[in-house]
Structures are given as C-alpha cells and as structure tokens.
Design a protein around this motif. Structure first.
Motif, short mmCIF file in Angstrom:
data_model
loop_
_atom_site.label_atom_id
_atom_site.label_comp_id
_atom_site.label_asym_id
_atom_site.label_seq_id
_atom_site.Cartn_x
_atom_site.Cartn_y
_atom_site.Cartn_z
N THR A 54 -34.04 -146.63 1.50
CA THR A 54 -34.76 -146.48 0.23
C THR A 54 -34.01 -145.56 -0.72
N GLU A 55 -33.19 -144.66 -0.18
CA GLU A 55 -32.36 -143.81 -1.04
C GLU A 55 -31.28 -144.63 -1.73
N VAL A 56 -30.82 -145.69 -1.06
CA VAL A 56 -29.84 -146.57 -1.70
C VAL A 56 -30.48 -147.25 -2.91
N ARG A 57 -31.72 -147.68 -2.75
CA ARG A 57 -32.44 -148.28 -3.88
C ARG A 57 -32.53 -147.30 -5.04
N LYS A 58 -32.79 -146.03 -4.73
CA LYS A 58 -32.90 -145.02 -5.78
C LYS A 58 -31.56 -144.83 -6.49
N MET A 59 -30.45 -144.88 -5.72
CA MET A 59 -29.12 -144.74 -6.33
C MET A 59 -28.86 -145.87 -7.31
N ILE A 60 -29.33 -147.07 -6.96
CA ILE A 60 -29.17 -148.21 -7.85
C ILE A 60 -30.00 -148.02 -9.12
N ILE A 62 -30.85 -145.30 -10.62
CA ILE A 62 -30.33 -144.29 -11.55
C ILE A 62 -28.89 -144.59 -11.99
N GLY A 63 -28.34 -145.71 -11.50
CA GLY A 63 -27.01 -146.12 -11.93
C GLY A 63 -25.87 -145.54 -11.13
N ALA A 64 -26.16 -144.89 -10.00
CA ALA A 64 -25.11 -144.33 -9.15
C ALA A 64 -24.39 -145.43 -8.36
N LEU A 65 -25.06 -146.56 -8.17
CA LEU A 65 -24.45 -147.75 -7.58
C LEU A 65 -24.74 -148.91 -8.53
N THR A 66 -23.69 -149.63 -8.91
CA THR A 66 -23.85 -150.70 -9.89
C THR A 66 -23.16 -151.98 -9.42
N PRO A 67 -23.51 -153.11 -10.00
CA PRO A 67 -22.85 -154.37 -9.64
C PRO A 67 -21.34 -154.26 -9.82
N ILE A 105 -31.37 -154.97 -2.56
CA ILE A 105 -30.06 -154.33 -2.76
C ILE A 105 -29.00 -155.40 -2.99
N LYS A 106 -29.05 -156.48 -2.24
CA LYS A 106 -28.11 -157.59 -2.44
C LYS A 106 -28.24 -158.14 -3.86
N ASN A 107 -29.45 -158.37 -4.30
CA ASN A 107 -29.66 -158.95 -5.63
C ASN A 107 -29.24 -158.00 -6.74
N ALA A 108 -29.41 -156.69 -6.50
CA ALA A 108 -29.07 -155.70 -7.52
C ALA A 108 -27.56 -155.47 -7.61
N LEU A 109 -26.87 -155.40 -6.47
CA LEU A 109 -25.45 -155.06 -6.47
C LEU A 109 -24.54 -156.28 -6.59
#
Length: 283
Positions: A54-60, A62-67, A105-109
């Motif tokens: 769920t922390e990975v989702r939060k990183m996405i 806030i823009g810390a992980l992007t496509p 996460i797959k769909n977001a990244l």
C-alpha cells in the motif's frame, strides 16, 4: 532493466533474473516480513525496500513513482482466497484484495513487461483475472524443472521461449540428504500417536521418491511435502532439501529460524521456473 517486485519474499525473482543472465539496474522490493527482508539484503544489498504494498500505491499517488520508471513488474499476491484446494474460497474473499493492489499498480505504472504468479484456482476466478490483466495464464508444474510437484499459473506478457525437457529435472532421491547425523537428528519427528497417524495416513513417504508433493509453509507440521524414513521412525525435510526443491542456492536462508525458512520457501517461487520465463526478456 528496472524492476519492481511486489510481495518480494526472499527475492526469488531477483535470483531468477540473475539465473536468466539479467542484472537489474534498479530493483525495488515491497515486502513486510522482516526476516525475508534481511535475507534479501544479505544477498542483494542494493535492493531498495519500499515496505508494504500500500506504500507503493502512495508513492504513485504523490508522483514518486511514475509511468516509464519501471520496465518489469513482478509479484505473486497471497493466494489463500483463490486456491482451488481446501475450502475453495472465492475471488472476492477478503484475503484476495492484494491482487487488486497488483492490478492497480500495473495499470498506474504501465510497465513494459509484467509477471504475476498464483495458484491453480477455480475457473471463474482464473477467467476474471485473465480479463483484468489482458492475458491468459501459462500453467507450469515445477516438476518439469525440479524434484517438486508444484502447479502454478503465470500471467505474463513476456515473450515465450521453448520449454526445457522435463527429463532434465532433478529427482528427489538424488538430491535428498542420506545417512544419520546429529544435525539430521534435529529434524526427527517425535513419535506420538498423532505423529504415527500422520506418518502412516496423511503424509507421503518421499524417502525414495522421484518428486515430492508441493512444498508448504508448514514443513514441520501438516500438510507438508512428505517425510523421510529415519532411524526407527521418520524425519522432516531439512531446510537445505527445501531450498533444493525451490531451486534456491543451498544455504540461501541462512540466518532464519527453521520455521521462518520453511514459511519463506513455501511461499516462494521455484527459481528455475521464473528464470525460464525471464529468458523471454533476452531472447
């Protein structure tokens, strides 16, 4: 290759990448079991641990992980709610929600490649997962690669490669530990009425087996991958034998307690199976 591994465990995915000849330039891992994290960091200190999925989702968010930042997404969401064994729970069991984390996460990244592993399940669950991921699963039995019967489904868009001959797989009698020793004595099964019943009625005698049943997280209990004749009764499989069944390097789980190692290996991937799938990344 920039990799994000969800539910990373003891990094069987990283082992498989190396075995396939792929050295990640970045390896991000999401894992909450600290004994597993310690094993991973002892072998791959450059791994960046992200904590709970769920922390990975939060990183996405806030823009810390992007496509575009991740080339390969891998993971095997916990499967208690999907297994076709036991109580045959359903796709919407509360224990299955982590699949939806993987999907989000797959769909977001939007990674170029992905691999998701899970158990053999009810056909309606399999169909729904396939529709959501956009690919049909490949069914593989680890017995084609090692001395363990372990049927799993793999959803992936990695290009396929020719499957190796099952005749090259190990046979358990050839890789198990033989003889008697003080160390093997520590794996002896206590001779009680319940254990007698387990030995004769519930557990497979794998002393001379070609393949063992599927490795579980409860190798010092039941169900397990079998028992071995020992002295006047029997013994459990050793940690080293379980590592061989998962094609993990011997001694890889050093530093874990016995129960921690059994749990991690039972939840882990058969490394040679994943390495075979990853070879499509370099073919």
């Amino acid at each position: 290759m920039r990799v994000l591994s969800l539910f990373d465990g003891i990094s069987c995915g990283r082992l498989a990448l190396n075995r396939a000849g792929i050295e990640p330039s970045l390896y991000l891992a999401s894992e909450i079991n600290m004994s597993c994290v310690r094993v991973t960091q002892s072998h791959f200190p450059d791994t960046i641990q992200l904590g709970d999925v769920t922390e990975v989702r939060k990183m996405i968010e806030i823009g810390a992980l992007t496509p575009g930042q991740i080339d390969l997404l891998i993971g095997g969401p916990p499967c208690q709610g999907l297994s076709s064994a036991g109580k045959r729970l359903n796709f919407f069991d509360e224990r299955s929600f982590l699949f939806f984390e993987f999907l989000a996460i797959k769909n977001a990244l939007k990674p170029r490649f992905f691999l998701m592993e899970n158990v053999i399940m009810k056909k309606d669950c399999e169909r729904q997962i396939s529709e959501l991921l956009g690919v049909e699963p490949v069914a593989i039995d680890s017995a084609d690669f090692c001395a363990q019967n372990r049927k799993r489904l793999y959803w992936t868009n990695i290009p396929s490669t020719p499957r190796p001959s099952p005749s090259l797989a190990d046979e358990f009698w050839a890789i198990r530990e033989w003889g008697e020793s003080d160390r093997l004595d520590t794996y002896r099964v206590p001779r009680t009425p319940w254990r007698e019943k387990m030995w004769h009625q519930k557990c497979k005698n794998v002393s001379y087996a070609l393949k063992t049943p599927c490795l579980t997280t409860k190798q010092d209990g039941f169900p397990n991958a079998g028992l071995i004749e020992y002295r006047d009764f029997c013994r459990f499989l050793t940690i080293e034998e379980c590592e061989k069944l998962q094609t993990v390097p011997p001694g890889y789980c050093k530093g874990m307690t016995r129960s921690q190692a059994y749990h991690a290996l039972g939840n882990g991937w058969t490394v040679d199976v994943i390495a075979y799938l990853f070879k499509g990344l370099v073919s």
